[in-house]
Each structure stands twice: as structure tokens, then as C-alpha cells.
Design an enzyme around this catalytic site. Structure first.
Site, PDB file in Angstrom:
ATOM      1  N   TYR A 149       0.608  55.465 -50.952  1.00 43.11           N
ATOM      2  CA  TYR A 149       0.990  56.691 -50.246  1.00 43.11           C
ATOM      3  C   TYR A 149      -0.146  57.201 -49.358  1.00 43.11           C
ATOM      4  O   TYR A 149      -0.103  58.323 -48.866  1.00 43.11           O
ATOM      5  CB  TYR A 149       1.353  57.785 -51.256  1.00 43.11           C
ATOM      6  N   GLY A 154       9.300  57.361 -63.843  1.00 45.28           N
ATOM      7  CA  GLY A 154       9.737  57.176 -62.463  1.00 45.28           C
ATOM      8  C   GLY A 154       9.317  55.837 -61.882  1.00 45.28           C
ATOM      9  O   GLY A 154       9.087  55.723 -60.676  1.00 45.28           O
ATOM     10  N   HIS A 187       3.778  50.183 -59.877  1.00 41.25           N
ATOM     11  CA  HIS A 187       2.936  50.194 -58.671  1.00 41.25           C
ATOM     12  C   HIS A 187       1.704  49.313 -58.857  1.00 41.25           C
ATOM     13  O   HIS A 187       1.125  48.832 -57.872  1.00 41.25           O
ATOM     14  CB  HIS A 187       2.462  51.619 -58.353  1.00 41.25           C
ATOM     15  N   ARG A 194      11.955  49.912 -63.855  1.00 35.57           N
ATOM     16  CA  ARG A 194      13.309  49.565 -63.438  1.00 35.57           C
ATOM     17  C   ARG A 194      13.771  48.310 -64.169  1.00 35.57           C
ATOM     18  O   ARG A 194      12.965  47.565 -64.735  1.00 35.57           O
ATOM     19  CB  ARG A 194      13.356  49.324 -61.925  1.00 35.57           C
ATOM     20  N   TYR A 228      16.343  61.601 -60.041  1.00 39.94           N
ATOM     21  CA  TYR A 228      16.407  62.507 -58.905  1.00 39.94           C
ATOM     22  C   TYR A 228      17.844  62.779 -58.473  1.00 39.94           C
ATOM     23  O   TYR A 228      18.675  61.885 -58.473  1.00 39.94           O
ATOM     24  CB  TYR A 228      15.647  61.924 -57.706  1.00 39.94           C
TER      25      TYR A 228
END
Length: 291
Positions: free
Chosen positions: A23, A142, A147, A180, A198
Site C-alpha cells: 500500500y 481479513g 500478504h 482465503r 465488508y
């Protein structure tokens, strides 16, 4: 072959050492904030699941180790938990710091601690600003842990980070960590656009790419396209790359990091594992041994 040689998982100029800040250019951070919405847009199932288990186990202090823009941390602060929030991305932390400033008149937010920290050095980073502190719970939700890519091909850094998470917990403390359903994503080549976390109010399209090296899935790249409907700047595109954790392998890594006396419960989309044939997410709840 490194994943970054095929898929560019971070912006130009970001160092390769440590946890990657995908990010760092600010664009993904801003768009991601729109994707996840505010604290009132968390799904009720998620909120009930997390807060219910925290209260059931008597948790008071919570370390959010992938706080991002601070959405989950704020939800916990509002519910009366003592929250410390860390992230490796200073661009994401700017959103969390701004959110805390906007809540400065609410006394609950006076004790919300927000700091930059790296999973690879997490216990040392925490001790630098909160010496001697251990937590009742650590959350990494989440799909955040994915990552962290596998630079060496043997998941050594991922294993070390899981051990670091365990070290930050009190005896009997809980780790909430998820990923996931990469098993299904690898088989189908598709990702559901709606997240169980979300209630995004914008249309979202996610294109899925799977990098296979010598017959082994090494990386999943998700290209997000979010249409906010804003004139002249309605569509935002950004890519996030993830390590495709398979359920069986990830389960074994967690068990090894916490030791044989730890308790390990796996949920599917916040429901009992057997109730959801093909979940979008697997949520692991580890209870550290008490002695």
C-alpha cells in the site's frame, strides 16, 4: 524464481526486506479504505463471531497486528476492549491515526495505541513502546497474513512470524488468523467479489491470476476494480498479491508454532467447518497453552 520477478507485488522503490508494504504508494490504501467502508459497515456475522469469542474467553487486551486503516480496531474500542494496533504500512496507519483524531472527544479512544511494527520483529517492536506487555488476544484477519510472500521457498519467514504472534500472547491467550480458501481459488481460478468482512457499497470486480512454479502454486494476484461512481475518478484499479496458503499446510504450521498443548479450532466463514462446503475464508482460532 522470486514472485516479484513475475508479478510486481509492490510499488517501485519499496525495499524487498521485511514484510512488503503493498500500500506504500498511497493509491491502494485510499481505494482499500473505500472497499472496506467504515466501522458501521462491518458484517454483523463477523462482529458477532469475533466479539462473542473474545468475551467468552474473558479477553480484555487485544493486539491488532494488521490494523490497516483501523476499522477492526475501532470496532473493538467501541465495544470496550483495550486495543493496541500495529501495521507495517505507514500509508495505512495514516488512515488509522486520522480516525483516532476524529474520535478525540470520545474518552474510549484516549487509550487506543497505534504504532508501526513488523511481524518479523513483532515481540521486540511491541516491547519498544510497551515493555513487558503480553495480550489476551492477537488478531490478524481479513486475509492479511497472506500478504507475506515466501521469498525463500520453504516458508521459513511465515513460520517465524507465527511463532512471534504466539510470543505476544499471555498463557491461554487467543490468536485469530485467517486466509482465503486458496484451495478452491487454485482449482477454479476465481475469487468471490463480496467479502464476508465488508459490506462494500460499490461494485467490485476481482480478476484472479495464479502463479505456478515447478508445479507448485506460489502466488495469487488479485486485481481489484472498484467503481465508486465519482465523476472523473469513478474507477480505481490496484493489485494485491498473496501467498496461497492451503488449509492443511497452514493448519500444520500453526500447530507447530503454538506447540502440541495449544487448542486449535477452524471455522468456515464464521460457521462450524462442516457447515460450509466451499467457504470463502478459513478462520483459525488458536488458544495458547496455559503453562
Amino acid at each position: 524464481m522470486s514472485a516479484d520477478q513475475v508479478f510486481h507485488s509492490r510499488s517501485e522503490g519499496i525495499p524487498s526486506e521485511g514484510v512488503k508494504d503493498q500500500y506504500a504508494d498511497g493509491k491502494a490504501a485510499r481505494t482499500w479504505n473505500k472497499f472496506i467502508g467504515d466501522s458501521t459497515q462491518r458484517t454483523q456475522n463477523y462482529k458477532n463471531f469475533l466479539i462473542g469469542l473474545l468475551r467468552k474467553h474473558g479477553c480484555v487486551s487485544v493486539l491488532d497486528i494488521a490494523c490497516g486503516t483501523g476499522i477492526d480496531s475501532m470496532m473493538l474500542v467501541d465495544e470496550g476492549f483495550k486495543v493496541v494496533s500495529v501495521d507495517a504500512s505507514d500509508k495505512m496507519l495514516k488512515h488509522a491515526l486520522k480516525a483516532r483524531w476524529e474520535k478525540r472527544k470520545d474518552a474510549k479512544y484516549d487509550e487506543w495505541i497505534i504504532e508501526e511494527a513488523n511481524w518479523e520483529t513483532l515481540p521486540r517492536d511491541i516491547q519498544s513502546f510497551l515493555p513487558g506487555t503480553k495480550f489476551d488476544a492477537v488478531i490478524c484477519l481479513g486475509n492479511s497474513f497472506a500478504h507475506l510472500l515466501d521469498e525463500y521457498g520453504d516458508q521459513r519467514v511465515q513460520k517465524m512470524c507465527l511463532q512471534n504472534f504466539a510470543e505476544c500472547l499471555k498463557p491461554g491467550g487467543l490468536l485469530f488468523i485467517d486466509h482465503r480458501n486458496y484451495d478452491a481459488m487454485i482449482d477454479s481460478g476465481a475469487t468471490p467479489g463480496h467479502s464476508i468482512y465488508y459490506n462494500c457499497k460499490y461494485p467490485v470486480d476481482i480478476k484472479t491470476s495464479v502463479l505456478v512454479v515447478r508445479g507448485k502454486p506460489e502466488l495469487v494476484a488479485l486485481d481489484y476494480c472498484i467503481d465508486t461512481g465519482e465523476e472523473g475518478n469513478g474507477k480505481s484499479d490496484f493489485r494485491l498479491c498473496y501467498y496461497p496458503h492451503k488449509l492443511d499446510t497452514f493448519t500444520k504450521m500453526l500447530d507447530k508454532a503454538f506447540g502440541s498443548r495449544a487448542k486449535h479450532q477452524i471455522y468456515a466463514d464464521f460457521k462450524p467447518l462442516a457447515d460450509v462446503p466451499v467457504p470463502g475464508f478459513y478462520i483459525h482460532v488458536m488458544e495458547k497453552a496455559r503453562n
